[in-house]
Write a protein that holds these residues in place. Structure first.
Motif, mmCIF file in Angstrom:
data_model
loop_
_atom_site.group_PDB
_atom_site.id
_atom_site.type_symbol
_atom_site.label_atom_id
_atom_site.label_comp_id
_atom_site.label_asym_id
_atom_site.label_seq_id
_atom_site.Cartn_x
_atom_site.Cartn_y
_atom_site.Cartn_z
ATOM 1 N N SER A 22 0.853 -1.191 0.000
ATOM 2 C CA SER A 22 0.000 0.000 0.000
ATOM 3 C C SER A 22 0.886 1.237 0.000
ATOM 4 O O SER A 22 2.106 1.132 0.178
ATOM 5 C CB SER A 22 -0.929 -0.014 1.223
ATOM 6 O OG SER A 22 -0.189 -0.141 2.424
ATOM 7 N N LEU A 23 0.274 2.384 -0.223
ATOM 8 C CA LEU A 23 1.055 3.626 -0.316
ATOM 9 C C LEU A 23 0.212 4.781 0.188
ATOM 10 O O LEU A 23 -0.979 4.866 -0.134
ATOM 11 C CB LEU A 23 1.472 3.865 -1.769
ATOM 12 C CG LEU A 23 2.413 5.040 -2.026
ATOM 13 C CD1 LEU A 23 3.378 4.702 -3.164
ATOM 14 C CD2 LEU A 23 1.642 6.316 -2.343
ATOM 15 N N ALA A 82 5.887 6.197 -9.535
ATOM 16 C CA ALA A 82 6.459 6.961 -10.646
ATOM 17 C C ALA A 82 5.776 8.316 -10.784
ATOM 18 O O ALA A 82 6.432 9.341 -11.027
ATOM 19 C CB ALA A 82 6.319 6.164 -11.947
ATOM 20 N N ALA A 83 4.463 8.327 -10.609
ATOM 21 C CA ALA A 83 3.717 9.599 -10.716
ATOM 22 C C ALA A 83 4.168 10.575 -9.633
ATOM 23 O O ALA A 83 4.304 11.776 -9.876
ATOM 24 C CB ALA A 83 2.215 9.334 -10.615
ATOM 25 N N GLN A 126 0.972 -3.310 -10.144
ATOM 26 C CA GLN A 126 1.169 -2.296 -11.181
ATOM 27 C C GLN A 126 0.834 -0.896 -10.668
ATOM 28 O O GLN A 126 1.534 0.076 -10.973
ATOM 29 C CB GLN A 126 0.277 -2.641 -12.386
ATOM 30 C CG GLN A 126 0.579 -1.816 -13.628
ATOM 31 C CD GLN A 126 1.996 -2.012 -14.122
ATOM 32 O OE1 GLN A 126 2.468 -3.128 -14.247
ATOM 33 N NE2 GLN A 126 2.706 -0.908 -14.358
ATOM 34 N N ARG A 127 -0.215 -0.812 -9.878
ATOM 35 C CA ARG A 127 -0.591 0.508 -9.342
ATOM 36 C C ARG A 127 0.482 1.058 -8.413
ATOM 37 O O ARG A 127 0.735 2.267 -8.393
ATOM 38 C CB ARG A 127 -1.932 0.411 -8.595
ATOM 39 C CG ARG A 127 -3.100 0.345 -9.537
ATOM 40 C CD ARG A 127 -4.435 0.456 -8.820
ATOM 41 N NE ARG A 127 -5.506 0.372 -9.814
ATOM 42 C CZ ARG A 127 -6.779 0.164 -9.541
ATOM 43 N NH1 ARG A 127 -7.184 0.035 -8.291
ATOM 44 N NH2 ARG A 127 -7.677 0.112 -10.515
ATOM 45 N N MET A 128 1.106 0.191 -7.620
ATOM 46 C CA MET A 128 2.184 0.638 -6.726
ATOM 47 C C MET A 128 3.322 1.247 -7.556
ATOM 48 O O MET A 128 3.849 2.312 -7.217
ATOM 49 C CB MET A 128 2.717 -0.532 -5.893
ATOM 50 C CG MET A 128 1.820 -0.965 -4.753
ATOM 51 S SD MET A 128 1.617 0.270 -3.437
ATOM 52 C CE MET A 128 3.271 0.328 -2.721
ATOM 53 N N TRP A 174 4.242 0.854 2.009
ATOM 54 C CA TRP A 174 4.349 -0.298 2.903
ATOM 55 C C TRP A 174 4.508 -1.510 1.995
ATOM 56 O O TRP A 174 3.565 -1.911 1.318
ATOM 57 C CB TRP A 174 3.104 -0.414 3.770
ATOM 58 C CG TRP A 174 3.003 -1.653 4.629
ATOM 59 C CD1 TRP A 174 3.957 -2.594 4.880
ATOM 60 C CD2 TRP A 174 1.837 -2.070 5.362
ATOM 61 N NE1 TRP A 174 3.469 -3.565 5.710
ATOM 62 C CE2 TRP A 174 2.163 -3.275 6.034
ATOM 63 C CE3 TRP A 174 0.556 -1.540 5.530
ATOM 64 C CZ2 TRP A 174 1.257 -3.961 6.839
ATOM 65 C CZ3 TRP A 174 -0.349 -2.229 6.334
ATOM 66 C CH2 TRP A 174 0.004 -3.416 6.989
ATOM 67 N N GLU A 175 5.732 -2.020 1.962
ATOM 68 C CA GLU A 175 5.990 -3.186 1.119
ATOM 69 C C GLU A 175 5.490 -4.437 1.819
ATOM 70 O O GLU A 175 5.879 -4.704 2.955
ATOM 71 C CB GLU A 175 7.489 -3.272 0.816
ATOM 72 C CG GLU A 175 7.943 -2.084 -0.027
ATOM 73 C CD GLU A 175 9.447 -2.084 -0.296
ATOM 74 O OE1 GLU A 175 10.170 -2.825 0.406
ATOM 75 O OE2 GLU A 175 9.865 -1.323 -1.188
ATOM 76 N N GLN A 176 4.655 -5.191 1.143
ATOM 77 C CA GLN A 176 3.992 -6.312 1.795
ATOM 78 C C GLN A 176 4.970 -7.361 2.302
ATOM 79 O O GLN A 176 4.740 -7.960 3.326
ATOM 80 C CB GLN A 176 2.971 -6.961 0.860
ATOM 81 C CG GLN A 176 3.587 -7.572 -0.393
ATOM 82 C CD GLN A 176 2.514 -8.157 -1.304
ATOM 83 O OE1 GLN A 176 2.138 -7.555 -2.288
ATOM 84 N NE2 GLN A 176 2.020 -9.326 -0.949
ATOM 85 N N GLY A 177 6.090 -7.555 1.571
ATOM 86 C CA GLY A 177 7.053 -8.575 1.960
ATOM 87 C C GLY A 177 6.566 -9.971 1.641
ATOM 88 O O GLY A 177 5.415 -10.172 1.251
ATOM 89 N N THR A 178 7.488 -10.927 1.781
ATOM 90 C CA THR A 178 7.128 -12.311 1.463
ATOM 91 C C THR A 178 7.503 -13.278 2.591
ATOM 92 O O THR A 178 7.020 -14.399 2.630
ATOM 93 C CB THR A 178 7.866 -12.789 0.183
ATOM 94 O OG1 THR A 178 9.270 -12.573 0.369
ATOM 95 C CG2 THR A 178 7.391 -12.024 -1.041
#
Lengths: 429, 429
Positions: free
Chosen positions: B34-35, B261-262, B254-256, B189-193
């Protein structure tokens, strides 16, 4: 001189698995199959009279007494042209008149002339008058019953030896969901795969007689704003919603199979579960559209909360779900339930949505002759009343009680909507 | 005797790419990245004082002056335990006190005692007092800023030599979105694995200074009913929504990338497009849940209609989108826009949503000293006023104007929320 005319009525249908998205906008081919319940024409119907006459100079159409332009290449024009084509192909070309007459010189000339005119019906212009017995203000889509009645009256006029599924191919080109109104009972619109649409048609899943206790309560909800039309809305969803493709490919096929099985087994709990989930998912993909499309409002949401709580109580008692809400492209709720539960649900709705006098035509005599405005309403034992607030009179502006019904009906000449002059009998809506 | 205490404030953040769904409910590991944009603490913040003292007999917590139970194994307990563990691991175990003291006999005993106590901070109980400067009635989630302030104050108290990303791992276990409040500016917030969650953390996409003109207008919307809590709601979505999995796998990644980039390119049009689409999709999967979850109401829908029309006019003028709405788990709208457009948008909102006196703290002086109740509102040229109706006073019960802000701040002792007795200074909320 003979009058070539036929009158038919056709029912409204309300989908449990929703149609939303076209893969071909001209032929009206859907992106997914759908399934509906046909509602009883005794309560909600479109009635259409079609007449063919060599004196008519053009095809003309009146809706509720008001003439509507038949746009060239438009949906109505397509349906009429297709019906004329079928008439020619299935009747006139198979029973050529001229040779027959020549071989049977004992036919009287006047009979010949009449037959001749009749066999040339496909070449005559038609006048069509259609009437919906439910007000536009009810917010019920009239295009499904309307195009089904149009196609049915023309099929009758043209004496077409074709099945309802074949007629559904033509009604579909008038309004997609109209194809489902060619059958009574429980009806699937199979999306088909052929580019020409010849396999995108309606089929009967089960007749009305299979599950006659399936009733429907329509809650007519007021709305301030005009929603997005379904025609433009669904195409915007096709173009912009990332979730729609998943719904089409991975969700609807299983649901079609599951709800058909539930109907065949008369499993209301399962029927209700799938119906509500699919209504929600349709509105979810509408919301996932850019810009987003909303059809439900706060009143719609409150009715959902009531039905969710009503089912929770029922499930807790081991009775399974007893009601299923579904919403089309507008704020009105349609609540499916079995006959035995309708009174309880009407009382539940009245508890939260007080009605004006006469706002409920109690065709099944649920309220024992008491006007709906005088009924307090009630909630079942164990029901958490706090799931919704009580609304003002008019938030739900009317209730319509109906049930599963039959397919299009051929009506007698006494029901004709056209006068001797070929114009609608009444010009009032 | 030394007082071991620290006070920190932390900001609210509002997501553009929404967090909805956990893959691990105990560690709070999300099903998708999320962002968010961090909002300015000058306007909205949680302030927290943490104190460690050997005389304390248990860990205690006060929120807005009211003591809250710290449940064993609960989220607050987990955060406190993790911070104590970090203190021991990163500070105490690396600087063992006893040997050092023995090698330096010139240390005075009282200093030794004090240092010794300080180095054993992780063994002491803590008293924690936290205060949100925005009322609960504003409907803004305080858990994100609250847990970020809690973790920040403890990190300061414990003098932890760790990065905000490391602290975000702990704040995340208090409340998922809290991890994003450890940074200012634009935060992912990088979801991670990893199953232990050690790579599920917040990182800075761009600092506040990168795009300081990013402003936010919060429309606080009244609601009759208490919505589903996000904790239980998101798990119901994970369990029942067929659409969520598609969102997680095929839409969010893709949205992240695109919104990051935006932001880096300061492309507001693209930022707005993605933000609105993702808000809509989050609410779409909530609606696709069984039973369905609704957070937006008719007022929320009307604000969306206003922003859609506002952008339509702007796009038509070749200016691109100038505003982006986003909705969390409630009916409040947050409208992101660039500084230059805020006045126009406030006037637009006021045209449809008249305000009570004092319902807008005009911190940027947009209205030139005139009270918001006296401002008529206005729509831009070319705006179709019919897209929404005018609502009654109070439908939007307040407006908050703020902007992108910085990360947690260390505050001085004069800001302490704890008195000498170790209890909150004021008991009033």
């Amino acid at each position: 001189m003979a009058v070539y005319e036929a009158t038919a009525s056709a029912p409204v249908n309300i989908a449990c698995i929703k149609y939303w998205g076209k893969r071909d906008t001209k032929l009206i081919l859907p992106t997914n199959s759908s399934l509906s319940v046909t509602l009883d024409q005794d309560h909600l119907r479109s009635t259409t009279t079609s007449r063919a006459d060599p004196s008519f100079t053009e095809d003309r159409l009146w809706l509720n007494g008001k003439e509507e332009e038949i746009k060239e290449g438009g949906r109505t024009a397509t349906c009429i042209a297709e019906m004329k084509r079928l008439r020619k192909q299935e009747v006139e070309d198979k029973q050529p008149n001229e040779p027959k007459v020549k071989n049977h010189p004992h036919h009287a000339p006047q009979i010949l002339r009449s037959d001749h005119l009749g066999l040339q019906l496909s070449t005559h212009h038609v006048h069509i008058a259609s009437f919906n017995n439910f007000p536009t203000a009810a917010g019920l889509a009239s295009s499904a019953s309307g195009f089904a009645a149009l196609v049915s009256s023309l099929a009758q006029l043209y004496k077409l030896p074709v099945s309802p599924s074949t007629l559904s191919l033509i009604a579909r080109q008038g309004s997609g969901s109209a194809c489902r109104s060619l059958f009574g009972g429980f009806v699937a619109w199979e999306q088909g795969t052929l580019p020409d649409g010849s396999d995108s048609l309606a089929v009967e899943v089960a007749p009305q007689s299979h599950w006659p206790d399936m009733h429907a309560l329509i809650c007519v909800v007021s709305d301030d704003k005009k929603g997005t039309s379904s025609t433009s809305g669904m195409q915007r969803t096709v173009e912009t919603s990332p979730l729609l493709q998943h719904r089409i490919k991975h969700v609807v096929p299983q649901r079609m199979a599951d709800i058909s099985a539930a109907i065949r087994a008369r499993d209301f709990d399962k029927f209700a579960e799938i119906t509500m989930r699919d209504s929600n998912q349709f509105h979810a993909v509408a919301l996932d559209t850019e810009p987003p499309i909303f059809y439900m409002n706060d009143v719609s949401r409150a009715i959902i909360a009531l039905i969710v709580e009503y089912n929770r109580v029922s499930v807790e008692k081991g009775l399974g779900r007893k009601a299923a809400y579904t919403y089309d492209a507008g704020p009105n709720a349609v609540i499916y339930t079995l006959k035995e539960n309708v009174k309880e649900i009407v009382e539940l709705i009245l508890k939260y949505f007080p009605q004006r006098e006469g706002a409920f035509k109690d065709v099944f005599g649920l309220l024992g002759g008491v006007d709906v405005a005088k009924v307090e309403g009630n909630v079942p034992e164990g029901f958490n009343e706090a799931v919704a607030k009580k609304f003002d009179v008019g938030a739900v502006k009317g209730l319509i009680h109906t049930k599963v019904g039959d397919g299009p009906r051929a009506l007698g000449a006494e029901e004709s909507l056209l006068g001797n002059d070929g114009l609608p009998k009444t010009l009032a809506a």
